[in-house]
Enzyme design. Structure first.
Site, PDB file in Angstrom:
ATOM      1  N   SER A 220      -9.970  -0.604   6.916  1.00 19.05           N
ATOM      2  CA  SER A 220      -9.420  -0.539   5.564  1.00 19.05           C
ATOM      3  C   SER A 220      -8.628  -1.748   5.083  1.00 19.05           C
ATOM      4  O   SER A 220      -8.226  -1.774   3.921  1.00 19.05           O
ATOM      5  CB  SER A 220      -8.557   0.707   5.407  1.00 19.05           C
ATOM      6  OG  SER A 220      -9.385   1.811   5.194  1.00 19.05           O
TER       7      SER A 220
ATOM      8  N   LYS B 164       0.847  -1.201   0.000  1.00 20.32           N
ATOM      9  CA  LYS B 164       0.000   0.000   0.000  1.00 20.32           C
ATOM     10  C   LYS B 164       0.877   1.244   0.000  1.00 20.32           C
ATOM     11  O   LYS B 164       1.862   1.319   0.729  1.00 20.32           O
ATOM     12  CB  LYS B 164      -0.913  -0.029   1.225  1.00 20.32           C
ATOM     13  CG  LYS B 164      -1.945   1.092   1.259  1.00 20.32           C
ATOM     14  CD  LYS B 164      -2.878   0.952   2.443  1.00 20.32           C
ATOM     15  CE  LYS B 164      -3.944   2.035   2.468  1.00 20.32           C
ATOM     16  NZ  LYS B 164      -4.867   1.882   3.616  1.00 20.32           N
TER      17      LYS B 164
ATOM     18  N   SER C 114      -9.775   1.643   2.544  1.00 20.94           N
ATOM     19  CA  SER C 114      -8.900   2.430   1.694  1.00 20.94           C
ATOM     20  C   SER C 114      -7.815   1.598   1.003  1.00 20.94           C
ATOM     21  O   SER C 114      -7.194   2.074   0.050  1.00 20.94           O
ATOM     22  CB  SER C 114      -8.221   3.542   2.511  1.00 20.94           C
ATOM     23  OG  SER C 114      -7.415   2.975   3.522  1.00 20.94           O
TER      24      SER C 114
HETATM   25  N1  GLN Z   1     -13.346   3.978   5.811  1.00 21.68           N
HETATM   26  C1  GLN Z   1     -12.828   4.482   7.058  1.00 21.68           C
HETATM   27  C2  GLN Z   1     -12.470   5.934   6.904  1.00 21.68           C
HETATM   28  O1  GLN Z   1     -12.733   6.452   5.883  1.00 21.68           O
HETATM   29  C3  GLN Z   1     -11.643   3.677   7.483  1.00 21.68           C
HETATM   30  C4  GLN Z   1     -10.416   4.017   6.722  1.00 21.68           C
HETATM   31  C5  GLN Z   1      -9.232   3.212   7.157  1.00 21.68           C
HETATM   32  O2  GLN Z   1      -9.338   2.194   7.848  1.00 21.68           O
HETATM   33  N2  GLN Z   1      -8.072   3.685   6.797  1.00 21.68           N
HETATM   34  O3  GLN Z   1     -11.950   6.556   7.780  1.00 21.68           O
END
Ligand code: GLN
Length: 515
Positions: free
Chosen positions: A199, A100, A175
């Protein structure tokens, strides 16, 4: 829930080169490493196969922001030379991986999916990257992501969305959507994601993969560009529970460079994944993470998995965690608050983009022009929300209250674990949704993480694993465990995966239909 289609999934995660019909991109990570160690396959061949697959499908999938073909082949050659010299190789030596793009990586760009870091090169490796290199894992490149890991669909990437290999009109989750799509599209057998509110687990669920958020503090955050420091954690994405365990073991462990890293032994995740026995374990179904808001296909796949666990000899208990209802609102105060502080470092002076520096403009103006152009709408929304929540006069009403809710959620977990060994729920309320469906409705997007956020707030580990399909799209089951009992996730996940595989093949596509 529909039955698993037989043809595209016959041998998706093959355990030998022969069974993979010579296509090494179909091999599990464990089988790839074993074939390399046995001299049946070279690391260069495995890497070339991954790079060819990327060349074939990534124009469509867009899992990668950067591909380091030369670096990957050089790393693979070193593995082959070491093997030829008779050196002992680690359990993942020569296995390709997608990283990532939020982890600082020497020799490659690190953009965090943001324009503000376009072209920026980190001067050092994140500890996760250092450990992967030390384990002779082959880094293929950097995977697409929602900007600064804020999102649930990868549509917030400044570089364009990633597509779900199961249905390229749909989102791959986020994400860590690039990481998940790379593994689901057979571009890499392994990927690293990060999980602040879900995410790793949410993209794993909607792409039919195993994804794990380790216990907070178990994997070093050194070099992981911070979104919400008290919640962020890196972890594995893989096609099988066993592969996820190998990657987990490779990256976990104490690191003096991260003050929140905890000095405890890494739980025996690899052995737990291989144990395949849940007899006598007590499994709690969280009452608050089910019901009307959940897709009927998700509910059906979840119910069938619960049935399977019962047949395997686990004792299923319904458990109530009453404060989980407040997890999402608390998260959307805590995460933006921490983000507003963390992202202050992107000030046009230290990293990346710098606009408007014409010799006349002052520092404030350069900073504001750079941030205006460099940050996308979701990042701006969160910085503004977090700055407001932390401002004097509101701090106690918002941030302070959210921290109290966090304590109540930890207490719910503690009370539950007096009755059960692990907790389970669906990972997401719905399967993958169409690209564009929720971009204009942030709250609808936030709801994707309803089930995953409690573990981030309390710090405990959690896994998503594929348990079936709903209208042809993957459904994930979430397993949660007490802090530093990550091995329990693998024990339950490994047993459930084995039972489901026996019944109807591994729930992962063999050839993405549109590719
Ligand atoms: N979807 C969640 C957010 O937008 C979690 C994102 C994540 O785990 N990085 O904050």
């Amino acid at each position: 829930m529909t039955d698993h289609p037989t043809s595209p999934v016959s041998q998706p995660a093959s355990t030998s080169v022969g069974a993979a019909g010579g296509d090494v991109t179909r091999l599990t990570a464990a089988a790839t490493a074993a074939a390399i160690a046995a001299g049946e396959l070279s690391a260069v061949e495995a890497t070339q196969a991954a790079l060819e697959r990327i060349a074939k499908v990534d124009d469509t999938i867009h899992a990668f922001l950067h591909i380091d073909g030369e670096g990957a082949l050089a790393a693979a050659r070193r593995v082959d030379q070491r093997r030829a010299a008779g050196e002992a190789l680690g359990p993942l030596a020569g296995v390709p991986l997608a990283l990532k793009d939020v982890l600082a990586t020497r020799g490659m760009p690190t953009t965090c999916g943001s324009r503000i870091l376009e072209g920026w090169q980190a001067p050092y490796d994140a500890t996760v990257v250092t450990r992967l290199r030390a384990a002779d894992v082959v880094l293929l490149g950097k995977a697409n992501m929602d900007e600064f890991a804020m999102g649930s669909s990868t549509e917030n990437s400044a570089y364009g969305p990633t597509r779900n290999p199961w249905d390229t009109t749909r989102i791959p989750g986020g994400s860590s959507g690039g990481s998940a799509a790379a593994v689901a599209a057979f571009e890499a057998p392994l990927a690293i994601g990060t999980d602040t509110g879900g995410s790793i687990r949410q993209p794993a669920a909607v792409c039919g993969l195993v994804g794990v958020k380790p216990t907070y503090g178990a994997v070093s955050r050194y070099g992981l560009v911070a979104f919400s420091s008290s919640l962020d954690q890196a972890g594995p994405l893989a096609r099988t529970v066993g592969d996820a365990a190998l990657l987990h073991a490779a990256i976990a462990g104490h690191d003096a460079l991260d003050s929140t890293s905890v000095d405890v032994p890494v739980p025996p995740v690899v052995a737990a994944a291989a144990r395949r026995d849940v007899r006598g374990m007590r499994v709690g179904v969280v009452r608050e993470l089910s019901g009307d808001g959940y897709d009927p296909g998700v509910r059906a796949a979840f119910a069938a998995a619960v049935e399977t666990l019962t047949e395997l000899g686990a004792e299923i208990v319904e458990v109530s965690c009453p404060h989980f209802t407040y997890a999402m609102p608390a998260y959307y105060l805590i995460a933006p608050s921490e983000c507003s502080s963390n992202l202050a470092r992107f000030d046009a002076m230290r990293f990346g983009l710098r606009l408007g520096d014409d010799g006349q403009a002052g520092a404030e103006e350069v900073m504001s022009r750079t941030r205006e152009a460099g940050f996308g709408p979701e990042v701006k929304r969160r910085i503004i929300l977090g700055t407001y929540a932390l401002s004097s006069g509101y701090y106690d009403a918002y941030y302070g209250q959210a921290q109290k809710v966090r304590t109540l959620i930890s207490r719910d977990f503690a009370a539950a674990y007096e009755q059960v060994d692990v907790l389970i729920s669906p990972t997401t309320p719905t399967p993958a949704f169409p690209i564009g469906a929720k971009v204009d409705d942030p709250v609808a997007m936030y709801l994707s993480d309803l089930c995953t956020i409690p573990s981030n707030l309390a710090g405990g580990p959690a896994m998503s694993l594929p348990v079936g399909l709903a209208d042809g799209l993957p459904v994930g089951l979430q397993i949660m465990a007490p802090t530093f009992a990550d091995d329990r996730l693998y024990r339950v996940g490994g047993a459930l995966e084995a039972a489901l595989d026996d019944r109807r093949g591994h729930p992962l596509l063999d050839e993405a239909p549109a590719l």
